[in-house]
Design an enzyme around this catalytic site. Structure first.
Site, PDB file in Angstrom:
ATOM      1  N   CYS A  76      61.353  15.396  28.409  1.00 39.34           N
ATOM      2  CA  CYS A  76      62.751  15.336  28.841  1.00 39.34           C
ATOM      3  C   CYS A  76      62.996  14.047  29.636  1.00 39.34           C
ATOM      4  O   CYS A  76      62.053  13.439  30.132  1.00 39.34           O
ATOM      5  CB  CYS A  76      63.049  16.540  29.707  1.00 39.34           C
ATOM      6  SG  CYS A  76      61.904  16.636  31.077  1.00 39.34           S
ATOM      7  N   LYS A 105      53.457  19.211  27.447  1.00 36.43           N
ATOM      8  CA  LYS A 105      54.007  19.011  26.104  1.00 36.43           C
ATOM      9  C   LYS A 105      54.479  17.579  25.935  1.00 36.43           C
ATOM     10  O   LYS A 105      55.349  17.100  26.667  1.00 36.43           O
ATOM     11  CB  LYS A 105      55.162  19.988  25.854  1.00 36.43           C
ATOM     12  CG  LYS A 105      55.691  19.917  24.425  1.00 36.43           C
ATOM     13  CD  LYS A 105      56.596  21.081  24.111  1.00 36.43           C
ATOM     14  CE  LYS A 105      57.136  21.015  22.705  1.00 36.43           C
ATOM     15  NZ  LYS A 105      58.038  22.128  22.421  1.00 36.43           N
ATOM     16  N   THR A 127      60.245  17.524  19.452  1.00 34.21           N
ATOM     17  CA  THR A 127      60.959  17.051  18.253  1.00 34.21           C
ATOM     18  C   THR A 127      61.027  15.521  18.213  1.00 34.21           C
ATOM     19  O   THR A 127      60.882  14.849  19.233  1.00 34.21           O
ATOM     20  CB  THR A 127      62.396  17.600  18.238  1.00 34.21           C
ATOM     21  OG1 THR A 127      62.994  17.330  19.508  1.00 34.21           O
ATOM     22  CG2 THR A 127      62.416  19.083  17.980  1.00 34.21           C
ATOM     23  N   GLY A 169      56.390  21.795  12.361  1.00 34.66           N
ATOM     24  CA  GLY A 169      56.443  22.175  10.955  1.00 34.66           C
ATOM     25  C   GLY A 169      55.483  23.264  10.527  1.00 34.66           C
ATOM     26  O   GLY A 169      55.236  23.440   9.337  1.00 34.66           O
TER      27      GLY A 169
END
Ligand SMILES: Cc1cc2nc3c(=O)[nH]c(=O)nc-3n(C[C@H](O)[C@H](O)[C@H](O)COP(=O)(O)O)c2cc1C
Length: 312
Positions: free
Chosen positions: A127, A162, A190, A241
Protein backbone atom coordinates in the site's frame (compact mmCIF):
# COMPACT_ATOMS: atom_id res chain seq x y z
CA UNK A 1 -3.34 -41.08 2.45
CA UNK A 2 -1.37 -37.98 1.52
CA UNK A 3 0.03 -35.79 4.28
CA UNK A 4 -1.13 -32.29 3.34
CA UNK A 5 0.29 -30.55 6.42
CA UNK A 6 2.77 -27.70 6.04
CA UNK A 7 4.44 -25.28 8.44
CA UNK A 8 4.78 -21.57 7.84
CA UNK A 9 7.45 -20.88 10.44
CA UNK A 10 5.94 -21.79 13.81
CA UNK A 11 2.41 -21.99 12.43
CA UNK A 12 1.20 -25.50 11.58
CA UNK A 13 -1.42 -25.67 8.79
CA UNK A 14 -3.55 -28.71 7.96
CA UNK A 15 -3.02 -28.01 4.26
CA UNK A 16 -1.27 -25.37 2.14
CA UNK A 17 -4.42 -23.68 0.77
CA UNK A 18 -5.84 -20.37 2.00
CA UNK A 19 -7.78 -17.42 0.62
CA UNK A 20 -6.09 -14.25 -0.64
CA UNK A 21 -6.83 -11.12 1.35
CA UNK A 22 -9.86 -9.16 0.16
CA UNK A 23 -11.45 -12.00 -1.77
CA UNK A 24 -12.94 -13.85 1.16
CA UNK A 25 -15.40 -12.99 3.88
CA UNK A 26 -17.18 -14.74 6.73
CA UNK A 27 -20.28 -15.14 4.46
CA UNK A 28 -18.47 -17.86 2.46
CA UNK A 29 -18.95 -20.15 5.47
CA UNK A 30 -22.44 -20.76 4.03
CA UNK A 31 -20.77 -22.36 0.98
CA UNK A 32 -18.14 -24.60 2.66
CA UNK A 33 -16.70 -25.23 6.10
CA UNK A 34 -13.71 -22.99 6.78
CA UNK A 35 -12.20 -25.95 8.67
CA UNK A 36 -11.32 -27.39 5.25
CA UNK A 37 -8.76 -24.62 4.63
CA UNK A 38 -5.17 -24.40 5.81
CA UNK A 39 -5.75 -20.89 7.15
CA UNK A 40 -8.19 -17.98 6.87
CA UNK A 41 -7.00 -14.55 5.72
CA UNK A 42 -9.04 -11.39 6.28
CA UNK A 43 -9.49 -8.40 4.02
CA UNK A 44 -6.87 -5.76 4.82
CA UNK A 45 -7.89 -3.85 7.94
CA UNK A 46 -6.85 -0.25 8.50
CA UNK A 47 -7.16 1.90 11.61
CA UNK A 48 -8.81 4.75 9.76
CA UNK A 49 -12.35 4.38 8.44
CA UNK A 50 -12.20 4.24 4.65
CA UNK A 51 -14.96 4.36 2.06
CA UNK A 52 -13.18 2.83 -0.94
CA UNK A 53 -12.63 4.09 -4.49
CA UNK A 54 -15.04 5.47 -7.13
CA UNK A 55 -17.09 2.94 -9.16
CA UNK A 56 -16.81 0.88 -11.32
CA UNK A 57 -14.39 -0.92 -9.05
CA UNK A 58 -13.98 -4.19 -10.98
CA UNK A 59 -13.69 -5.10 -14.65
CA UNK A 60 -12.80 -8.22 -16.59
CA UNK A 61 -9.68 -7.90 -18.74
CA UNK A 62 -8.22 -10.76 -20.74
CA UNK A 63 -7.75 -13.84 -18.55
CA UNK A 64 -7.87 -11.77 -15.41
CA UNK A 65 -9.66 -9.15 -13.42
CA UNK A 66 -8.94 -5.49 -12.70
CA UNK A 67 -9.98 -4.03 -9.37
CA UNK A 68 -9.64 -0.73 -7.59
CA UNK A 69 -11.64 -1.49 -4.47
CA UNK A 70 -9.45 0.84 -2.39
CA UNK A 71 -9.52 -1.03 0.95
CA UNK A 72 -12.80 0.13 2.51
CA UNK A 73 -12.48 -0.44 6.26
CA UNK A 74 -14.63 -0.11 9.36
CA UNK A 75 -11.56 0.06 11.58
CA UNK A 76 -9.78 -2.20 14.04
CA UNK A 77 -12.29 -1.99 16.92
CA UNK A 78 -15.10 -3.07 14.60
CA UNK A 79 -13.03 -6.04 13.45
CA UNK A 80 -12.12 -7.16 16.97
CA UNK A 81 -15.63 -6.73 18.37
CA UNK A 82 -17.83 -7.83 15.46
CA UNK A 83 -15.85 -10.11 13.11
CA UNK A 84 -13.18 -11.81 15.22
CA UNK A 85 -15.78 -13.74 17.30
CA UNK A 86 -17.23 -15.20 14.07
CA UNK A 87 -13.81 -16.39 12.88
CA UNK A 88 -13.01 -17.85 16.31
CA UNK A 89 -15.69 -20.49 15.67
CA UNK A 90 -13.37 -22.17 13.14
CA UNK A 91 -10.30 -24.28 13.83
CA UNK A 92 -8.22 -22.96 10.91
CA UNK A 93 -5.71 -20.33 12.07
CA UNK A 94 -6.74 -16.76 11.37
CA UNK A 95 -4.28 -14.50 9.57
CA UNK A 96 -5.20 -10.83 9.78
CA UNK A 97 -4.14 -8.54 6.96
CA UNK A 98 -3.33 -5.00 8.02
CA UNK A 99 -2.11 -1.83 6.41
CA UNK A 100 -1.41 1.84 7.18
CA UNK A 101 -0.01 4.89 5.40
CA UNK A 102 3.05 5.42 7.67
CA UNK A 103 5.30 2.97 9.53
CA UNK A 104 4.31 4.46 12.89
CA UNK A 105 0.58 4.03 12.24
CA UNK A 106 1.31 0.58 10.80
CA UNK A 107 3.04 -0.48 14.03
CA UNK A 108 0.17 0.94 16.13
CA UNK A 109 -2.35 -1.06 14.09
CA UNK A 110 -0.32 -4.28 14.33
CA UNK A 111 0.04 -3.82 18.11
CA UNK A 112 -3.72 -3.31 18.51
CA UNK A 113 -4.45 -6.42 16.43
CA UNK A 114 -2.09 -8.67 18.41
CA UNK A 115 -4.89 -10.24 20.45
CA UNK A 116 -5.92 -13.85 21.26
CA UNK A 117 -7.65 -15.56 18.35
CA UNK A 118 -5.27 -14.13 15.76
CA UNK A 119 -2.60 -16.61 14.67
CA UNK A 120 -0.49 -14.35 12.45
CA UNK A 121 -0.32 -10.85 11.00
CA UNK A 122 -0.09 -10.36 7.23
CA UNK A 123 1.40 -6.90 6.72
CA UNK A 124 0.15 -5.59 3.39
CA UNK A 125 3.15 -3.39 2.56
CA UNK A 126 1.97 -3.08 -1.03
CA UNK A 127 0.00 0.00 0.00
CA UNK A 128 1.13 3.63 -0.48
CA UNK A 129 3.71 4.89 2.02
CA UNK A 130 3.02 8.57 2.65
CA UNK A 131 6.58 9.01 3.96
CA UNK A 132 7.98 8.07 0.52
CA UNK A 133 5.92 10.06 -2.03
CA UNK A 134 3.07 7.57 -1.84
CA UNK A 135 5.15 4.71 -3.32
CA UNK A 136 4.33 1.35 -1.74
CA UNK A 137 6.67 0.32 1.12
CA UNK A 138 7.50 -2.88 -0.79
CA UNK A 139 8.70 -1.05 -3.91
CA UNK A 140 12.19 -0.64 -2.40
CA UNK A 141 14.38 -2.71 -0.05
CA UNK A 142 15.11 0.32 2.18
CA UNK A 143 11.49 1.28 2.91
CA UNK A 144 10.65 -2.44 3.30
CA UNK A 145 13.41 -2.87 5.89
CA UNK A 146 12.31 0.22 7.82
CA UNK A 147 8.64 -0.74 8.11
CA UNK A 148 9.23 -4.47 8.74
CA UNK A 149 11.74 -3.73 11.54
CA UNK A 150 9.15 -1.53 13.21
CA UNK A 151 6.37 -4.12 12.83
CA UNK A 152 8.65 -6.83 14.19
CA UNK A 153 9.02 -4.85 17.41
CA UNK A 154 5.24 -4.23 17.58
CA UNK A 155 4.05 -7.85 17.74
CA UNK A 156 5.01 -11.23 19.19
CA UNK A 157 2.79 -12.91 16.54
CA UNK A 158 4.21 -14.50 13.39
CA UNK A 159 4.73 -11.67 10.89
CA UNK A 160 3.96 -12.39 7.24
CA UNK A 161 4.89 -9.65 4.79
CA UNK A 162 2.96 -9.29 1.54
CA UNK A 163 5.06 -7.97 -1.32
CA UNK A 164 4.08 -6.05 -4.43
CA UNK A 165 4.82 -7.46 -7.90
CA UNK A 166 5.23 -3.88 -9.13
CA UNK A 167 8.83 -3.60 -7.93
CA UNK A 168 11.67 -4.27 -10.34
CA UNK A 169 13.75 -6.02 -7.70
CA UNK A 170 11.56 -8.43 -5.77
CA UNK A 171 14.51 -10.56 -4.59
CA UNK A 172 16.18 -7.64 -2.80
CA UNK A 173 12.87 -6.60 -1.25
CA UNK A 174 12.33 -10.20 -0.05
CA UNK A 175 15.80 -10.28 1.52
CA UNK A 176 15.22 -6.91 3.21
CA UNK A 177 11.98 -8.22 4.74
CA UNK A 178 13.71 -11.37 5.98
CA UNK A 179 16.68 -9.48 7.43
CA UNK A 180 14.29 -7.13 9.26
CA UNK A 181 12.42 -9.93 11.02
CA UNK A 182 9.64 -11.20 8.74
CA UNK A 183 8.64 -14.81 9.43
CA UNK A 184 7.17 -15.40 5.95
CA UNK A 185 6.61 -13.68 2.61
CA UNK A 186 3.36 -13.53 0.68
CA UNK A 187 4.20 -13.14 -3.00
CA UNK A 188 2.34 -11.18 -4.25
CA UNK A 189 -0.36 -8.53 -4.45
CA UNK A 190 -2.01 -7.40 -7.71
CA UNK A 191 -0.12 -5.96 -10.70
CA UNK A 192 -0.75 -2.28 -11.51
CA UNK A 193 -2.79 -2.21 -14.72
CA UNK A 194 -5.38 -0.33 -16.78
CA UNK A 195 -7.89 -1.00 -19.52
CA UNK A 196 -9.94 1.31 -21.78
CA UNK A 197 -13.43 0.80 -23.19
CA UNK A 198 -12.98 1.45 -26.91
CA UNK A 199 -16.68 2.30 -27.37
CA UNK A 200 -16.71 5.11 -24.79
CA UNK A 201 -12.94 5.86 -24.87
CA UNK A 202 -13.11 5.83 -21.04
CA UNK A 203 -10.99 3.81 -18.60
CA UNK A 204 -13.01 0.82 -17.44
CA UNK A 205 -12.27 1.55 -13.76
CA UNK A 206 -13.54 4.63 -11.94
CA UNK A 207 -10.05 5.00 -10.43
CA UNK A 208 -8.49 4.74 -13.96
CA UNK A 209 -5.79 2.29 -12.80
CA UNK A 210 -6.19 -0.79 -10.63
CA UNK A 211 -4.70 -4.13 -9.67
CA UNK A 212 -4.67 -7.07 -12.10
CA UNK A 213 -5.27 -10.59 -10.75
CA UNK A 214 -6.34 -14.04 -11.92
CA UNK A 215 -4.87 -16.69 -14.28
CA UNK A 216 -3.13 -14.11 -16.52
CA UNK A 217 -0.68 -13.06 -13.78
CA UNK A 218 0.37 -16.54 -12.68
CA UNK A 219 3.56 -16.91 -14.78
CA UNK A 220 4.77 -13.49 -13.62
CA UNK A 221 4.22 -14.28 -9.95
CA UNK A 222 5.59 -17.84 -10.20
CA UNK A 223 8.79 -16.21 -11.52
CA UNK A 224 8.81 -13.87 -8.52
CA UNK A 225 8.31 -16.73 -6.05
CA UNK A 226 11.25 -18.50 -7.67
CA UNK A 227 13.41 -15.37 -7.33
CA UNK A 228 12.31 -14.79 -3.70
CA UNK A 229 13.07 -18.42 -2.83
CA UNK A 230 16.61 -17.88 -4.14
CA UNK A 231 16.98 -14.61 -2.22
CA UNK A 232 15.46 -15.53 1.17
CA UNK A 233 15.19 -18.59 3.40
CA UNK A 234 11.88 -17.85 5.18
CA UNK A 235 8.73 -19.64 3.94
CA UNK A 236 6.87 -18.15 0.98
CA UNK A 237 3.13 -18.15 0.36
CA UNK A 238 2.50 -17.91 -3.40
CA UNK A 239 -0.43 -15.81 -4.58
CA UNK A 240 -1.48 -14.96 -8.11
CA UNK A 241 -3.87 -16.86 -10.36
CA UNK A 242 -4.25 -20.03 -8.29
CA UNK A 243 -7.48 -21.66 -9.46
CA UNK A 244 -6.59 -25.37 -9.56
CA UNK A 245 -4.44 -27.84 -7.65
CA UNK A 246 -1.94 -27.79 -10.52
CA UNK A 247 -1.56 -24.01 -10.09
CA UNK A 248 -0.78 -24.54 -6.40
CA UNK A 249 1.70 -27.32 -7.28
CA UNK A 250 3.48 -24.97 -9.70
CA UNK A 251 3.92 -22.38 -6.94
CA UNK A 252 5.21 -25.03 -4.54
CA UNK A 253 7.72 -26.31 -7.10
CA UNK A 254 8.92 -22.70 -7.53
CA UNK A 255 9.59 -22.53 -3.79
CA UNK A 256 6.31 -21.64 -2.06
CA UNK A 257 5.30 -23.60 1.03
CA UNK A 258 1.62 -22.69 0.61
CA UNK A 259 -0.69 -20.83 -1.76
CA UNK A 260 -3.47 -18.28 -1.60
CA UNK A 261 -6.30 -18.09 -4.13
CA UNK A 262 -8.39 -14.98 -4.70
CA UNK A 263 -10.00 -14.25 -8.06
CA UNK A 264 -10.81 -17.97 -8.52
CA UNK A 265 -13.35 -17.73 -5.68
CA UNK A 266 -15.35 -15.14 -7.66
CA UNK A 267 -15.65 -17.66 -10.52
CA UNK A 268 -16.28 -20.69 -8.31
CA UNK A 269 -17.01 -20.12 -4.60
CA UNK A 270 -15.80 -23.70 -3.93
CA UNK A 271 -12.48 -23.19 -5.74
CA UNK A 272 -10.26 -23.36 -2.65
CA UNK A 273 -11.82 -26.59 -1.41
CA UNK A 274 -11.43 -28.02 -4.92
CA UNK A 275 -7.72 -27.08 -4.79
CA UNK A 276 -7.31 -28.95 -1.46
CA UNK A 277 -8.99 -32.06 -2.89
CA UNK A 278 -7.04 -31.79 -6.13
CA UNK A 279 -3.71 -31.58 -4.28
CA UNK A 280 -4.44 -34.89 -2.60
CA UNK A 281 -5.32 -36.48 -5.96
CA UNK A 282 -2.21 -35.01 -7.60
CA UNK A 283 0.10 -36.33 -4.87
CA UNK A 284 -1.53 -39.78 -5.00
CA UNK A 285 -1.05 -39.91 -8.78
CA UNK A 286 2.61 -38.92 -8.43
CA UNK A 287 3.20 -41.18 -5.38
CA UNK A 288 4.16 -38.18 -3.26
CA UNK A 289 3.54 -39.01 0.41
CA UNK A 290 3.90 -35.46 1.77
CA UNK A 291 2.78 -32.36 -0.10
CA UNK A 292 5.65 -30.46 1.54
CA UNK A 293 8.06 -32.57 -0.56
CA UNK A 294 6.97 -30.43 -3.53
CA UNK A 295 8.43 -27.23 -2.03
CA UNK A 296 11.28 -25.96 -4.20
CA UNK A 297 11.13 -29.15 -6.28
CA UNK A 298 11.56 -27.43 -9.64
CA UNK A 299 14.37 -29.09 -11.52
CA UNK A 300 16.74 -26.22 -12.20
CA UNK A 301 18.31 -25.99 -15.57
CA UNK A 302 22.07 -25.46 -15.54
CA UNK A 303 21.78 -21.68 -15.48
CA UNK A 304 21.94 -19.72 -12.23
CA UNK A 305 19.11 -17.25 -11.59
CA UNK A 306 21.55 -14.29 -11.92
CA UNK A 307 22.32 -15.42 -15.43
CA UNK A 308 18.62 -15.89 -16.17
CA UNK A 309 18.07 -12.17 -15.58
CA UNK A 310 20.38 -11.44 -18.51
CA UNK A 311 18.28 -13.52 -20.92
CA UNK A 312 16.04 -11.23 -23.05
C1 LIG B 1 -11.48 -7.70 -5.27
C2 LIG B 1 -10.10 -7.82 -4.68
C3 LIG B 1 -9.81 -7.24 -3.45
C4 LIG B 1 -8.53 -7.35 -2.90
N1 LIG B 1 -8.27 -6.80 -1.68
C5 LIG B 1 -7.03 -6.97 -1.12
C6 LIG B 1 -6.78 -6.50 0.19
O1 LIG B 1 -7.63 -5.94 0.88
N2 LIG B 1 -5.51 -6.69 0.68
C7 LIG B 1 -4.52 -7.34 -0.02
O2 LIG B 1 -3.41 -7.50 0.50
N3 LIG B 1 -4.77 -7.83 -1.26
C8 LIG B 1 -5.99 -7.66 -1.80
N4 LIG B 1 -6.25 -8.17 -3.04
C9 LIG B 1 -5.19 -8.92 -3.76
C10 LIG B 1 -5.32 -10.42 -3.51
O3 LIG B 1 -5.18 -10.73 -2.14
C11 LIG B 1 -4.26 -11.19 -4.30
O4 LIG B 1 -2.97 -10.74 -3.89
C12 LIG B 1 -4.37 -10.97 -5.82
O5 LIG B 1 -5.73 -10.89 -6.20
C13 LIG B 1 -3.69 -12.08 -6.62
O6 LIG B 1 -4.28 -13.33 -6.36
P1 LIG B 1 -5.41 -13.99 -7.34
O7 LIG B 1 -4.86 -13.88 -8.73
O8 LIG B 1 -5.57 -15.36 -6.83
O9 LIG B 1 -6.64 -13.15 -7.17
C14 LIG B 1 -7.52 -8.06 -3.61
C15 LIG B 1 -7.82 -8.65 -4.85
C16 LIG B 1 -9.08 -8.54 -5.39
C17 LIG B 1 -9.36 -9.20 -6.72
Amino acid sequence: MVDLRVNIGSLALRNPVMPASGTFSEGLARVFSFDRLGALVTKTITAELRGGNPTPRVAEAGRGMLNSIGIPSKGIRHFIECLLPLYRAFSSPLVVSVSAPTSELFADAVRELSVPGIAAIEANISCPNLEEDGKAFAMRPKSTAAVVARLRRATPLPLWVKLTPNTGDVGSVARAAEDSGADALVVANTILAMSIDVETFKPTLGNIMGGYSGPAIKPIVVRMVYQCAKAARIPIVGCGGIATAEDAVEYMLAGATAGQGGTATFVNPNALVDVVRGLETFCERKSIAKVSDLVGGVRDRDMHVDQLEAVP
